[in-house]
Design a protein around this motif. Sequence first.
Motif, mmCIF file in Angstrom:
data_model
loop_
_atom_site.group_PDB
_atom_site.id
_atom_site.type_symbol
_atom_site.label_atom_id
_atom_site.label_comp_id
_atom_site.label_asym_id
_atom_site.label_seq_id
_atom_site.Cartn_x
_atom_site.Cartn_y
_atom_site.Cartn_z
ATOM 1 N N PHE A 167 33.476 19.690 162.420
ATOM 2 C CA PHE A 167 32.400 20.406 162.653
ATOM 3 C C PHE A 167 32.429 21.364 161.351
ATOM 4 O O PHE A 167 31.366 21.692 160.489
ATOM 5 N N ASP A 168 33.431 22.319 161.024
ATOM 6 C CA ASP A 168 33.349 23.436 160.350
ATOM 7 C C ASP A 168 33.158 22.964 158.834
ATOM 8 O O ASP A 168 32.420 23.419 157.966
ATOM 9 N N ARG A 169 33.660 21.902 158.372
ATOM 10 C CA ARG A 169 33.565 21.192 156.998
ATOM 11 C C ARG A 169 32.370 21.049 156.849
ATOM 12 O O ARG A 169 31.664 21.293 155.819
ATOM 13 N N ALA A 170 31.629 20.316 157.725
ATOM 14 C CA ALA A 170 30.199 19.899 157.597
ATOM 15 C C ALA A 170 29.317 21.072 157.657
ATOM 16 O O ALA A 170 28.347 21.187 156.801
ATOM 17 N N TRP A 171 29.596 21.899 158.428
ATOM 18 C CA TRP A 171 28.705 23.192 158.584
ATOM 19 C C TRP A 171 28.714 24.038 157.411
ATOM 20 O O TRP A 171 27.852 24.530 156.981
ATOM 21 N N ARG A 175 25.786 25.200 154.661
ATOM 22 C CA ARG A 175 25.038 26.271 154.432
ATOM 23 C C ARG A 175 25.331 26.301 152.952
ATOM 24 O O ARG A 175 24.380 27.095 152.132
ATOM 25 N N ARG A 176 26.586 25.786 152.399
ATOM 26 C CA ARG A 176 26.615 26.068 150.783
ATOM 27 C C ARG A 176 25.663 25.426 149.934
ATOM 28 O O ARG A 176 25.235 25.791 149.096
ATOM 29 N N GLU A 177 25.528 24.051 150.406
ATOM 30 C CA GLU A 177 24.981 23.030 149.508
ATOM 31 C C GLU A 177 23.441 22.645 150.001
ATOM 32 O O GLU A 177 22.721 21.845 149.528
ATOM 33 N N ASN A 178 22.977 23.388 151.186
ATOM 34 C CA ASN A 178 21.545 23.247 151.607
ATOM 35 C C ASN A 178 21.317 21.772 151.882
ATOM 36 O O ASN A 178 20.158 21.261 151.511
ATOM 37 N N LEU A 179 22.257 21.359 152.653
ATOM 38 C CA LEU A 179 22.241 19.983 153.043
ATOM 39 C C LEU A 179 21.712 19.779 154.402
ATOM 40 O O LEU A 179 21.866 20.746 155.349
ATOM 41 N N SER A 180 21.097 18.602 155.090
ATOM 42 C CA SER A 180 21.020 18.401 156.329
ATOM 43 C C SER A 180 22.403 18.009 157.009
ATOM 44 O O SER A 180 23.460 17.648 156.166
ATOM 45 N N ALA A 184 25.324 16.205 155.088
ATOM 46 C CA ALA A 184 26.874 16.863 154.888
ATOM 47 C C ALA A 184 27.925 15.892 155.400
ATOM 48 O O ALA A 184 28.878 15.635 154.850
ATOM 49 N N GLU A 185 27.668 15.367 156.649
ATOM 50 C CA GLU A 185 28.658 14.473 157.268
ATOM 51 C C GLU A 185 28.871 13.386 156.330
ATOM 52 O O GLU A 185 30.183 12.766 156.007
ATOM 53 N N CYS A 186 27.913 12.740 155.826
ATOM 54 C CA CYS A 186 28.227 11.422 154.848
ATOM 55 C C CYS A 186 28.875 11.851 153.768
ATOM 56 O O CYS A 186 29.704 11.165 153.254
ATOM 57 N N SER A 187 28.323 13.173 153.270
ATOM 58 C CA SER A 187 29.345 13.439 152.139
ATOM 59 C C SER A 187 30.762 14.215 152.119
ATOM 60 O O SER A 187 31.699 13.773 151.467
ATOM 61 N N CYS A 188 30.941 14.510 153.347
ATOM 62 C CA CYS A 188 32.541 15.083 153.310
ATOM 63 C C CYS A 188 33.278 14.499 154.596
ATOM 64 O O CYS A 188 34.398 15.086 154.823
ATOM 65 N N LEU A 189 32.678 13.753 155.515
ATOM 66 C CA LEU A 189 33.448 13.518 156.771
ATOM 67 C C LEU A 189 33.627 11.905 156.778
ATOM 68 O O LEU A 189 32.714 11.288 156.288
ATOM 69 N N PRO A 190 34.740 11.699 157.522
ATOM 70 C CA PRO A 190 34.961 10.326 157.597
ATOM 71 C C PRO A 190 34.173 9.555 158.804
ATOM 72 O O PRO A 190 34.136 8.296 158.982
ATOM 73 N N VAL A 191 33.574 10.653 159.740
ATOM 74 C CA VAL A 191 32.821 10.129 160.730
ATOM 75 C C VAL A 191 31.728 10.884 161.037
ATOM 76 O O VAL A 191 31.782 12.174 160.769
#
Length: 295
Positions: A167-171, A175-180, A184-191
């Motif tokens: 959660f923290d990684r996506a959140w 905030r930093r990259e202004n993504l939904s 954000a999940e698609c760009s940096c999480l495995p699930v």
Amino acid sequence: MDKMKRESLGDAQYYLNRLNTIRDVPTMPEVLLRLNRMFQDEDVSIEKIGHLIETDQAISSKILMLVNSAFFGFRSRVSSISHALMILGFNTVRNAAISVSLVDALRIRQSRGFDVTEFWRHSIAVAVAAKYLARQIRLSDPDNAFAAGLLHDVGKLVMLQFLPELFDRAWDSVRRENLSFYEAECSCLPVDHAAIGAHLARGWHFPPLLIEAIAHHHKPPELVEDVELLVAVHLADLAANHFHFGALLQTDMAGKLPGQAMFVREQIAGASQWFRELEDEIESASGFFLEGRQP
Ligand SMILES: [Fe+2]
Ligand SMILES: [Fe+2]
């Protein structure tokens, strides 16, 4: 870099397995689990189901309030659970039971800078809008769309509470990259939260069409069993995100599901009108689910 970041976190199955082993992951009230199992048995009687629900006073009175409200769209007064089962059918009563139990089980407070009340307001708006769209598309059970809308993002809350490093990684990247959150999940999480929500819903023995609507609400696949339900939830989510958070009101769904293309285009074009007309109903549903106010 994103791929490396994702790999350093492990794979999707690792996190789903971890959820299976965390003892505190919200458990459905015993009565709902038994109810979901009972519904799979074709020979079960109305008396037996009614009796089981009535063993839980809190759930049964909330179910009655919900089925008597405008959200499920029945105007005649339903006085008991067995009466509800007789005139509304198993499916509607189960949807009401799932809805009230899940919102209750996951009423956590603000956490890690994430506003949980706002989260539920969004889910309730999607529920009301999905039910409206289900009626437009002539879905036989519009209350399936209400329940699916209410639960579509449930994986997000579970991630927040039980997989905080994800959660923290996506959140952080929201905030930093202004993504939904989903981007954000698609760009940096495995699930993502859709897969987590569907995994939990499976464990709670939810009906397959609800599981499918949760699993694919961001990215409808070309082949899906109940395409209308998915279209309703997907469009409702887009509209709620657009009118509350200013997100773009666009989707590639019309291209992916050609049979739905016309409906999708029409609803997007008319969204500012129909969504505004639902605002009172959204307000009243929020009062019911979040403050226990009589609808
Ligand atoms: Fe979502
Ligand atoms: Fe959503």
